[in-house]
Scaffold this active site. Structure first.
Site, mmCIF file in Angstrom:
data_model
loop_
_atom_site.group_PDB
_atom_site.id
_atom_site.type_symbol
_atom_site.label_atom_id
_atom_site.label_comp_id
_atom_site.label_asym_id
_atom_site.label_seq_id
_atom_site.Cartn_x
_atom_site.Cartn_y
_atom_site.Cartn_z
ATOM 1 N N HIS A 29 4.851 -27.258 -13.768
ATOM 2 C CA HIS A 29 6.052 -27.032 -12.946
ATOM 3 C C HIS A 29 6.741 -28.349 -12.588
ATOM 4 O O HIS A 29 7.384 -28.454 -11.547
ATOM 5 C CB HIS A 29 5.713 -26.276 -11.657
ATOM 6 C CG HIS A 29 4.846 -25.074 -11.859
ATOM 7 N ND1 HIS A 29 5.351 -23.818 -12.145
ATOM 8 C CD2 HIS A 29 3.490 -24.938 -11.870
ATOM 9 C CE1 HIS A 29 4.342 -22.965 -12.280
ATOM 10 N NE2 HIS A 29 3.203 -23.621 -12.143
ATOM 11 N N SER A 80 27.579 -47.505 -21.188
ATOM 12 C CA SER A 80 28.691 -46.709 -20.676
ATOM 13 C C SER A 80 29.959 -47.532 -20.778
ATOM 14 O O SER A 80 29.933 -48.754 -20.610
ATOM 15 C CB SER A 80 28.418 -46.339 -19.224
ATOM 16 O OG SER A 80 29.623 -46.066 -18.552
ATOM 17 N N LYS A 122 24.713 -49.221 -17.109
ATOM 18 C CA LYS A 122 24.067 -48.062 -17.722
ATOM 19 C C LYS A 122 23.379 -48.361 -19.048
ATOM 20 O O LYS A 122 23.851 -49.158 -19.848
ATOM 21 C CB LYS A 122 25.096 -46.954 -17.956
ATOM 22 C CG LYS A 122 25.626 -46.291 -16.713
ATOM 23 C CD LYS A 122 24.568 -45.537 -15.925
ATOM 24 C CE LYS A 122 24.177 -44.239 -16.574
ATOM 25 N NZ LYS A 122 25.290 -43.285 -16.613
ATOM 26 N N GLU A 146 18.786 -37.511 -25.912
ATOM 27 C CA GLU A 146 19.689 -36.438 -25.472
ATOM 28 C C GLU A 146 20.212 -35.636 -26.664
ATOM 29 O O GLU A 146 20.370 -34.416 -26.594
ATOM 30 C CB GLU A 146 20.857 -37.018 -24.679
ATOM 31 C CG GLU A 146 20.417 -37.456 -23.282
ATOM 32 C CD GLU A 146 21.490 -38.231 -22.542
ATOM 33 O OE1 GLU A 146 21.569 -38.085 -21.330
ATOM 34 O OE2 GLU A 146 22.251 -38.986 -23.171
#
Ligand code: ARG
Length: 493
Positions: free
Chosen positions: A182, A303, A309, A316
Site C-alpha cells: 500500500h 525544464s 528541474k 515516465e
C-alpha cells in the site's frame, strides 16, 4: 524510376502505349476506384515494411511451384532471379517500389513485372494475397519476437548485475530498504531481492514469447483465398523453406486467424505493464521526498522554465507508453471480434498496432535498461528511511510467538507498543527494556529485541525470502535459469 527503362529489352511485356497497372485486380471493373476509397484501402504506406518477408515468401512459393511441376523450371528461374534483384536493388537503393501501390504485395509484383515482364504474372499461381499476407506477417513477427527477447535478456542481465552488487561482499553489508505494501513501510527487504523481483517478471515474459512463437511458427501459405488451392502444391516444402515448424491444418483458419498477433500483443502488454511498474517506482524513488535513487543525466531532461528541474522522462514514458500498447491490443481485439470467416479487409488493421507495439518495445526496453544500469541507489537514504518506521513490528510479534504467545495475541501486544511509540514520537528501537517489559514479561533484553532491519532480514530465511543467504541462493538460481534460456532462434534459415 520509370518502368520503361527497367523493362528487359527482349521481353517487352506491354504495348508501348499501355502503362502497366499497379492493381492486381480490375478485369471485372468498368469504373475506377474513387480517390478517397483508394486512400482508405491502400496499406502500402505501412505494410511496405513487409517487403523482405514478401520477397522471401515468394521465392519459397516459386521454388515449390517449380519443384511440383506447376510452373516450368525456366519461369521459376526467371521469377526468382527477378525477386532477388528486387531484394538487392531495394536494399541498396537502386530500385524503389511505387508508393502508389495498393499494398506491398502489389508493389513487389508490379516491380517484378517491370523487371521480368509477363512471367511475373505466373508467381501468383496457387496463391492469394490472403495466405500471402498472413505468411508475411508471421515471418515479420517471428524476427521481431527474437529481437525483443534479446532486449529483455540484456535487461535481465543488468538486473542480475545490480542485484549482485547490492548484495554486498565480505566487508560490505547488503543494501536494505523498506519493502512496501500500500506504499506504506511494511517490512525491510534487500535491494537485491527487490531488483530480482523484476528479473522474474521478465523471465516469465520471455517464456510467454516462447509460448507465442510455438503457435506462430506454422505456415498459412497454400490456403489460397480460403478454400485451399486446386494445384498439386507441397505446403510442407514451403514450410521447410521458410523455417516453419509445419502447416496450418485448416485453410479457412489459416487466412482468417490473427490470434498470433493477439498472442504477441498480449505478451507485449504484460511486458510493458512490468516496465511501467518499475518506471513508477523509479519515479517515486527519484522524488525529493524519497531520494532512494539518483537517475543519470542521460535518461533525464530539464525544464524549459525551472532551472533546477531534472525530470525522469524515460521512466515516465515507460509508464505512459503502456497506454499505447494496451490500446494496440484492445483496439485489435475489437477489430477481430465480429468478423465472419474467412478474410475481411478489416484485418488489414492488424499491422499498425503490431508495428506500433514492436517499435515501442524496441526503444523502450533498452532505454529502461540504461536507466537501471546507470542509476545510483542512495543506500544511506534507504537506511535512514528505515529508522523509526515500525517496519520490524512483525518481527517483534514473531519473537513473542517463539516465546509461546499465540500470533494473534502477539500482534495485539505489538500493536499497543506501536501506539505507545507513536504517542511518544519514538521508534520501536528506542524502547527501553523496562518499557518493553511493560507490554510483555516475555521481553528479557537481548539484541533480537532491538528490532533492527538487519536482524529482520536475517531471519527471513525461508526459500524465496529476503535473508542474504536466501537471496544469494535465489540469485544463483536466477543465473542458472538465465543461462539455460537460450536466445530465441525460431528458424535457422
Ligand atoms: N493488404 C491486405 C491486408 O493486409 C492484403 C490482403 C488483401 N486481400 C484481399 N482479398 N483484398 O490484409
Amino acid at each position: 524510376m520509370t518502368e520503361d527503362n527497367n523493362m528487359p529489352k527482349n521481353d517487352a511485356p506491354f504495348a508501348s502505349s499501355e502503362k502497366p497497372s499497379l492493381k492486381l485486380w480490375g478485369g471485372r471493373f468498368e469504373g475506377e476506384i474513387d480517390k478517397l476509397s483508394a486512400q482508405l484501402n491502400n496499406s502500402y504506406s505501412f505494410d511496405c515494411r513487409l517487403w523482405r518477408q514478401d520477397i522471401r515468401g515468394s521465392i519459397a512459393h516459386a521454388t515449390m511451384l517449380g519443384e511440383c511441376g506447376i510452373l516450368p523450371e525456366e519461369d521459376v528461374r526467371v521469377i526468382i532471379d527477378g525477386l532477388q534483384r528486387i531484394e538487392e536493388g531495394i536494399g541498396n537503393g537502386t530500385l524503389s517500389f511505387d508508393p502508389e501501390a495498393e499494398d506491398i504485395h502489389s508493389a513487389v509484383e508490379s516491380l517484378l513485372r517491370t523487371l521480368i515482364g509477363t512471367t511475373a504474372g505466373k508467381l501468383h499461381t496457387a496463391r492469394s494475397r490472403n495466405d500471402q499476407v498472413a505468411t508475411d506477417t508471421r515471418l515479420y513477427l517471428r524476427e521481431h519476437i527474437e529481437d525483443i527477447d534479446g532486449l529483455l535478456a540484456s535487461f535481465q542481465s543488468t538486473l542480475l548485475d545490480r542485484a549482485e552488487r547490492a548484495l554486498g561482499s565480505e566487508n560490505e553489508s547488503p543494501v536494505i530498504l523498506s519493502g512496501y505494501t500500500h506504499l506504506q513501510h511494511a517490512q525491510p527487504v534487500l535491494l537485491s531481492h527487490h531488483l530480482l523481483a523484476y528479473f522474474w517478471m521478465f523471465f516469465r515474459d520471455r517464456d510467454r514469447l516462447r509460448d507465442a512463437t510455438r503457435r506462430l511458427n506454422l505456415l498459412p501459405l497454400g490456403a489460397g483465398a480460403l478454400a485451399g488451392v486446386n494445384y498439386p502444391v507441397d505446403r510442407r516444402r514451403v514450410a521447410e523453406l521458410l523455417g516453419f515448424d509445419g502447416v496450418i491444418p485448416n485453410s479457412m483458419d489459416a487466412v482468417s486467424d490473427r490470434d498470433f498477433i493477439l498472442d504477441f500483443l498480449s505478451s507485449a502488454s504484460i511486458i510493458i505493464m512490468h516496465c511501467s511498474r518499475m518506471a513508477e517506482e523509479l519515479i517515486i524513488w527519484n522524488s525529493p521526498e524519497f531520494r532512494y535513487v539518483e537517475l543519470d543525466d542521460s535518461v533525464t531532461t530539464g525544464s524549459s522554465i525551472m532551472p533546477q528541474k531534472k525530470n525522469p522522462d524515460v521512466a515516465e514514458l515507460a509508464r505512459g507508453k503502456a497506454g499505447r500498447i494496451f490500446g494496440d491490443l484492445v483496439g485489435f481485439l475489437t477489430v477481430m471480434k465480429g468478423l465472419p470467416l474467412a478474410y475481411n479487409k478489416d484485418m488489414q488493421e492488424d499491422k499498425e498496432p503490431l508495428f506500433d507495439a514492436i517499435d515501442t518495445l524496441t526503444i523502450l526496453i533498452p532505454a529502461l535498461n540504461k536507466t537501471i544500469h546507470s542509476a545510483v541507489f542512495n543506500t544511506e537514504r534507504m537506511k535512514e528511511a528505515l529508522s523509526r518506521d515500525f517496519s520490524t513490528a512483525t518481527d517483534l510479534a514473531d519473537l513473542l510467538v517463539r516465546r509461546g504467545v499465540p500470533f494473534r495475541e502477539a500482534h495485539h501486544v505489538i500493536g499497543r507498543m506501536v501506539r505507545y511509540c507513536l504517542d511518544g514520537k519514538i521508534g520501536l528501537e528506542d524502547l527501553t527494556l523496562e518499557e518493553r517489559k511493560s507490554f510483555s514479561p516475555l521481553f528479557q533484553g537481548g539484541s533480537e529485541e532491538t528490532a533492527s532491519p538487519e536482524g529482520s532480514v536475517r531471519l527471513r530465511a525461508s526459500e524465496g525470502g529476503t535473508s542474504p543467504e536466501a537471496v544469494r541462493k535465489q540469485l544463483d538460481l536466477a543465473r542458472d535459469l538465465f543461462a539455460g534460456m537460450l536466445p530465441l532462434r525460431i528458424s535457422n534459415t
